[in-house]
Motif scaffolding. Structure first.
Motif, PDB file in Angstrom:
ATOM      1  N   TYR A 260      22.327 128.277  26.439  1.00 53.89           N
ATOM      2  CA  TYR A 260      21.237 129.195  26.072  1.00 53.89           C
ATOM      3  C   TYR A 260      21.754 130.250  25.100  1.00 53.89           C
ATOM      4  O   TYR A 260      21.138 130.533  24.081  1.00 53.89           O
ATOM      5  CB  TYR A 260      20.693 129.911  27.319  1.00 53.89           C
ATOM      6  CG  TYR A 260      19.448 129.299  27.935  1.00 53.89           C
ATOM      7  CD1 TYR A 260      18.264 129.184  27.205  1.00 53.89           C
ATOM      8  CD2 TYR A 260      19.453 128.884  29.262  1.00 53.89           C
ATOM      9  CE1 TYR A 260      17.117 128.657  27.788  1.00 53.89           C
ATOM     10  CE2 TYR A 260      18.313 128.356  29.853  1.00 53.89           C
ATOM     11  CZ  TYR A 260      17.138 128.242  29.118  1.00 53.89           C
ATOM     12  OH  TYR A 260      16.017 127.726  29.689  1.00 53.89           O
ATOM     13  N   LEU A 264      20.361 130.523  21.365  1.00 52.15           N
ATOM     14  CA  LEU A 264      19.392 131.618  21.150  1.00 52.15           C
ATOM     15  C   LEU A 264      19.992 132.782  20.361  1.00 52.15           C
ATOM     16  O   LEU A 264      19.281 133.716  19.993  1.00 52.15           O
ATOM     17  CB  LEU A 264      18.867 132.150  22.491  1.00 52.15           C
ATOM     18  CG  LEU A 264      17.849 131.295  23.263  1.00 52.15           C
ATOM     19  CD1 LEU A 264      17.512 131.976  24.584  1.00 52.15           C
ATOM     20  CD2 LEU A 264      16.582 131.057  22.458  1.00 52.15           C
ATOM     21  N   SER A 290      12.953 140.626  25.870  1.00 47.22           N
ATOM     22  CA  SER A 290      12.172 140.311  24.681  1.00 47.22           C
ATOM     23  C   SER A 290      11.385 141.543  24.264  1.00 47.22           C
ATOM     24  O   SER A 290      10.716 142.172  25.079  1.00 47.22           O
ATOM     25  CB  SER A 290      11.232 139.149  24.990  1.00 47.22           C
ATOM     26  OG  SER A 290      10.190 139.103  24.040  1.00 47.22           O
ATOM     27  N   CYS A 359      15.138 126.318  23.346  1.00 49.55           N
ATOM     28  CA  CYS A 359      15.675 127.287  22.384  1.00 49.55           C
ATOM     29  C   CYS A 359      15.158 127.026  20.971  1.00 49.55           C
ATOM     30  O   CYS A 359      14.834 127.960  20.240  1.00 49.55           O
ATOM     31  CB  CYS A 359      17.196 127.260  22.389  1.00 49.55           C
ATOM     32  SG  CYS A 359      17.893 127.750  23.976  1.00 49.55           S
ATOM     33  N   ARG A 363      13.174 129.637  18.735  1.00 50.05           N
ATOM     34  CA  ARG A 363      13.689 130.019  17.416  1.00 50.05           C
ATOM     35  C   ARG A 363      12.642 129.792  16.329  1.00 50.05           C
ATOM     36  O   ARG A 363      12.486 130.605  15.418  1.00 50.05           O
ATOM     37  CB  ARG A 363      14.965 129.210  17.100  1.00 50.05           C
ATOM     38  CG  ARG A 363      15.677 129.684  15.854  1.00 50.05           C
ATOM     39  CD  ARG A 363      17.007 128.952  15.653  1.00 50.05           C
ATOM     40  NE  ARG A 363      18.044 129.398  16.570  1.00 50.05           N
ATOM     41  CZ  ARG A 363      18.755 130.520  16.450  1.00 50.05           C
ATOM     42  NH1 ARG A 363      18.508 131.332  15.436  1.00 50.05           N
ATOM     43  NH2 ARG A 363      19.672 130.849  17.316  1.00 50.05           N
TER      44      ARG A 363
END
Ligand SMILES: *Cc1c(COP(=O)(O)O)cnc(C)c1O
Length: 366
Positions: A260, A264, A290, A359, A363
């Motif tokens: 991850y 990420l 986030s 991911c 993205r």
């Protein structure tokens, strides 16, 4: 569709061993306080490098029984982190004492040792650090403050089976620790279960009595007012099998967390959990921050990827604790975290390719 956890797949992977262990209990008439409970307690204590393990009904009971054994009750205060599952605080109320909330660290989400001393009064009896999401709390700072003010350290290890702090298993650092075997924990039963772990022999006797109607060795001799809180044999036999896989499963969790992190990394607005030196995080949950959580949630929803929010509100601001009349200014770090955190799927049955897909999607769309 990617679920948040896949306990059915985990069962399929170890079905023969589990079925054998369960049917053996049934065949032997081993239901309550039998051989498999005793064996599991021994093996779990040995796994942790602890002196004693006393199983009980669930993780919440484990915490409450520790407080009782330490004679914490009305008039006393116990320090707990502002961001955790409610058990950590509610047990304090349930023994008649008062929980006192302390803010968390920005990076680890665990209790901030630098903010404990200012909350200590002459009523403070203990502090309950939580190794939240599987990340060991900063025990050096916590233990130092606890020693200085002569208060007990009780570890809430419900999310941290197998985690290590400076090479030592969490659950062996404080005076006693509480584990939960709720099905989705890193070591989970197929029902409820919990345990207390301690190196203190006298305390372990007290804890065993409290969970068994105040009896120790002789039936019908009740030395103290106790209660009934026990792990049943079927669950203990299941846990005995799963304990053999715990290190392997935790290792996979750590590898998936690394994947991850590498897939990420560098996305603006997403902050990844650090892997601390000398703290072996076992990733019960993989929690990212986030800056635009609603947007991230929309992306996950549209692609049938499950997620969780652990937890949407710091405890001082849930309805049950409104009576304490806290202001958000008192817990700036926890308040900010609760708005930004989101838990992505991470469990041993998840594949690297699935992590990669999640991911890639984030993205591309975030
Ligand atoms: C799960 C959990 C508990 C309680 O465990 P139960 O077995 O569900 O009672 C306590 N503390 C934390 C931090 C937990 O995540």
């Amino acid at each position: 569709m990617i679920p948040f956890a896949d306990l059915k797949q985990q069962y399929r992977n170890i079905k023969d061993e589990i079925d054998e262990a369960v049917f053996n209990c049934l065949r032997e008439g081993d239901y309550i306080r039998g051989k498999s409970v005793c064996q599991f307690e021994m093996n779990f204590a040995k796994y942790l490098g602890a002196g004693y393990c006393i199983s009980c009904g669930n993780g919440t009971d484990a915490l409450e029984i520790i407080l009782k054994a330490l004679r914490i009750g009305p008039g006393d205060e116990v320090i707990v982190p502002a961001l955790t599952w409610i058990s950590t605080a509610e047990v304090v109320n349930n023994v008649g004492a008062e929980p006192v909330f302390v803010d968390i660290c920005e990076d680890s989400f665990t209790i901030d040792p630098g903010k404990i001393a200012e909350k200590i009064t002459n009523r403070t009896k203990a502090v309950i650090p939580v190794h939240l999401y599987g990340c060991p709390a900063d025990m050096t700072g916590i233990m130092r403050t606890a020693r200085e003010f002569n208060i007990s350290v009780i570890e809430d290890c419900a999310q941290a089976h197998g985690a290590e702090y400076h090479g030592q298993k969490t659950g062996t650092l404080g005076v006693a620790s509480a584990f939960s075997f709720f099905p989705s924990k890193n070591l989970g039963a197929y029902g409820d279960g919990g345990a207390v772990v301690t190196n203190d022999r006298e305390l372990s006797d007290q804890i065993r009595m409290l969970g068994n109607h105040g009896q120790l060795d002789v039936k019908h001799e009740h030395a103290v007012i106790g209660r009934n809180s026990r792990l049943d044999s079927v669950q203990a036999s299941i846990l005995g099998i799963k304990l053999k896989y715990l290190d392997e499963w935790n290792k996979i969790r750590r590898i998936l967390a690394d994947h991850y992190r590498s897939y990420l990394q560098g996305i603006t607005g997403i902050v990844l959990p650090p892997d601390f030196e000398k703290r072996t995080h076992v990733y019960h949950l993989f929690v990212v921050r986030s800056s635009d959580r609603n947007r991230l949630i929309k992306i996950l929803d549209e692609n049938s990827i499950s997620y969780g929010i652990h937890y949407p509100a710091p405890l001082p601001f849930v309805e049950a604790y409104r009576y304490k009349r806290h202001s958000v200014k008192e817990f700036p770090v926890a308040v900010k975290a609760a708005k930004e955190i989101i838990s992505l799927p991470l469990y041993p049955e998840l594949s690297e390719d699935q992590v990669k897909d999640i991911c890639k999607l984030i993205r591309k769309k975030y």
